[in-house]
Enzyme design. Sequence first.
Site, mmCIF file in Angstrom:
data_model
loop_
_atom_site.group_PDB
_atom_site.id
_atom_site.type_symbol
_atom_site.label_atom_id
_atom_site.label_comp_id
_atom_site.label_asym_id
_atom_site.label_seq_id
_atom_site.Cartn_x
_atom_site.Cartn_y
_atom_site.Cartn_z
ATOM 1 N N HIS A 130 0.813 -1.218 0.000
ATOM 2 C CA HIS A 130 0.000 0.000 0.000
ATOM 3 C C HIS A 130 0.844 1.264 0.000
ATOM 4 O O HIS A 130 0.336 2.360 -0.232
ATOM 5 C CB HIS A 130 -0.983 -0.003 1.186
ATOM 6 C CG HIS A 130 -0.391 0.324 2.521
ATOM 7 N ND1 HIS A 130 -0.040 -0.645 3.436
ATOM 8 C CD2 HIS A 130 -0.105 1.503 3.114
ATOM 9 C CE1 HIS A 130 0.432 -0.067 4.530
ATOM 10 N NE2 HIS A 130 0.406 1.244 4.357
ATOM 11 N N ASP B 276 -0.136 -7.470 1.326
ATOM 12 C CA ASP B 276 0.415 -6.133 1.541
ATOM 13 C C ASP B 276 1.933 -6.143 1.524
ATOM 14 O O ASP B 276 2.582 -5.395 2.261
ATOM 15 C CB ASP B 276 -0.104 -5.525 2.851
ATOM 16 C CG ASP B 276 0.076 -4.008 2.892
ATOM 17 O OD1 ASP B 276 0.161 -3.405 1.801
ATOM 18 O OD2 ASP B 276 0.146 -3.435 3.997
ATOM 19 N N GLY C 200 3.747 6.057 8.650
ATOM 20 C CA GLY C 200 5.157 6.090 8.274
ATOM 21 C C GLY C 200 5.873 4.814 8.643
ATOM 22 O O GLY C 200 6.945 4.508 8.102
ATOM 23 N N ASN C 201 5.292 4.005 9.567
ATOM 24 C CA ASN C 201 5.894 2.728 9.949
ATOM 25 C C ASN C 201 5.595 1.608 8.949
ATOM 26 O O ASN C 201 6.179 0.525 9.047
ATOM 27 C CB ASN C 201 5.413 2.279 11.328
ATOM 28 C CG ASN C 201 6.231 2.837 12.470
ATOM 29 O OD1 ASN C 201 5.784 3.720 13.192
ATOM 30 N ND2 ASN C 201 7.452 2.326 12.631
ATOM 31 N N SER C 202 4.683 1.842 8.006
ATOM 32 C CA SER C 202 4.356 0.795 7.042
ATOM 33 C C SER C 202 5.603 0.316 6.313
ATOM 34 O O SER C 202 6.358 1.110 5.750
ATOM 35 C CB SER C 202 3.359 1.319 6.008
ATOM 36 O OG SER C 202 2.073 1.378 6.525
ATOM 37 N N LEU D 80 -11.652 -13.431 -10.157
ATOM 38 C CA LEU D 80 -12.739 -13.257 -11.111
ATOM 39 C C LEU D 80 -12.403 -12.141 -12.084
ATOM 40 O O LEU D 80 -12.839 -12.150 -13.229
ATOM 41 C CB LEU D 80 -14.039 -12.953 -10.364
ATOM 42 C CG LEU D 80 -15.310 -12.784 -11.184
ATOM 43 C CD1 LEU D 80 -15.589 -14.028 -12.025
ATOM 44 C CD2 LEU D 80 -16.496 -12.490 -10.275
#
Length: 483
Positions: free
Chosen positions: A199, A229, A302-304, A359
Amino acid sequence: MDENNNDPIYGPYEYNWSPQDPNPPQPEPEPEPVAPIPEPPQPPQPQYPYQYNAPPYAAPTYYPPPQQAVPQPPKKKRGRAVFAVLAVIIVLAGAIIGVGIYRGVNNPAEAGSPKTSSSQNKADKDDSKLEIAETPSGGILSTDGALTSEQVYEKVRNTNVAVQLYSGRSAENVVGEGSGIILHEDSTKTYTYILTCAHVINGDERISVELEDGTTFEATVIGYDNRTDIGLLRIKKTGLTAAEFGDSDQLKVGAPVYAIGNPGGVEFKGSFTPGMVSAIDRPIQSTYKMQTIQHTAPISPGNSGGALVNSYGQVIGVNSQKIVDNEYENMGFAIPSKVVQNVVNNLISKGYVPDRPKLGIQYIAASQTQKGYYVIHIKDLPSGSLIIAKIDEDSAISGTDVRINDIITHVNGKPLNKADVLLSLIEKGKVGDTLKLTIARVGENYSITTFEVNAKLVEDKGNSSTEEETTQPWYYDDFESIW
């Protein structure tokens, strides 16, 4: 009182009536109440659980004191309008959101499709892999080989990087930020892979990676997987300190863990926070169901993409999401290292994760649009019916009678009473399985025609969008030219 009705004290008295009067005067009847015109029904507020998109971080302004209720970010981080496609997302008593910073606008149509570059051909042939080091299983009381928190920080601080997204060519126009982890060099010893969250990098922005010493490198997106993710970058630089990955299967509830990353972006790069494992294999629902490590180490926007490490200084998870609510504290979620290993190795070798069914559509819950809400209630359609927003070229229903803005009401004869019924069936299915979809088409004056179509699940190779709820619901409120 005399015979002429004169009161000796109050004077003449005008006789009206007494309780004994047989026909007392009747009060005039009150007018009949007029029924108020009913308000048109409003659709319920969207409930998008476990969304990735985080509100913007606003860095505090210390001098002079801020005049606004909300501190403003420094000018050097000024960007465009903040990723405004989603409102604050409340899930039961809290909101679960991604912990990346977005100051710009990603392209929702691209979400779900790994980006690759023309230089990916060399990466496709790369046989390098992410390895998991041996992690002491230990008992509950075992601390063999465990490091102090200071030693853990020294081991991991150089493996943390800042991931920055830019709009245009200007180095000042930062529109998004996150964290990353240094993996390993490719087989040619020319590039180094950087792990982050999908993300953070699934838009169209230019991306750079800033190392611990402040040096910056342009980054190429190798691929990303929205189901887990996980995102993968590479930079043309070698000789960096690679993180050691541990075995997340050896984790126990109560074990100490540490988060390292960049809450607030590069201004607070390398922040190190302690916590413990709260739950293992905690299922959360974003677009697809994810099994995560729940922990108490404080993480922020910001830690992602930053590391969750154990007491041996090994990365056992990648921080991805958290619950944001005044009544909840320190509920963060990380992707387990075992999941990361499988996804990263497939992204390196193939650019996508194989054998995943799809799908090949994007949709929006009909109840989330005002006119869709009317149709559901007027025509008594299932409450979880889905409006088709996009059909991929490789979808089995591409080229059939199904059109954009048709409504899926049943799958395999079962009504869509919840919006996630279809997604759950796809997750449990295999490539080649067939789903029977009941389609409702809305015509003039909201007339409904229905038909059925058989749709075979195809392999999700990451070159188009996977099933997900579109992030542009307002578009589908304009049905005048459609229905």
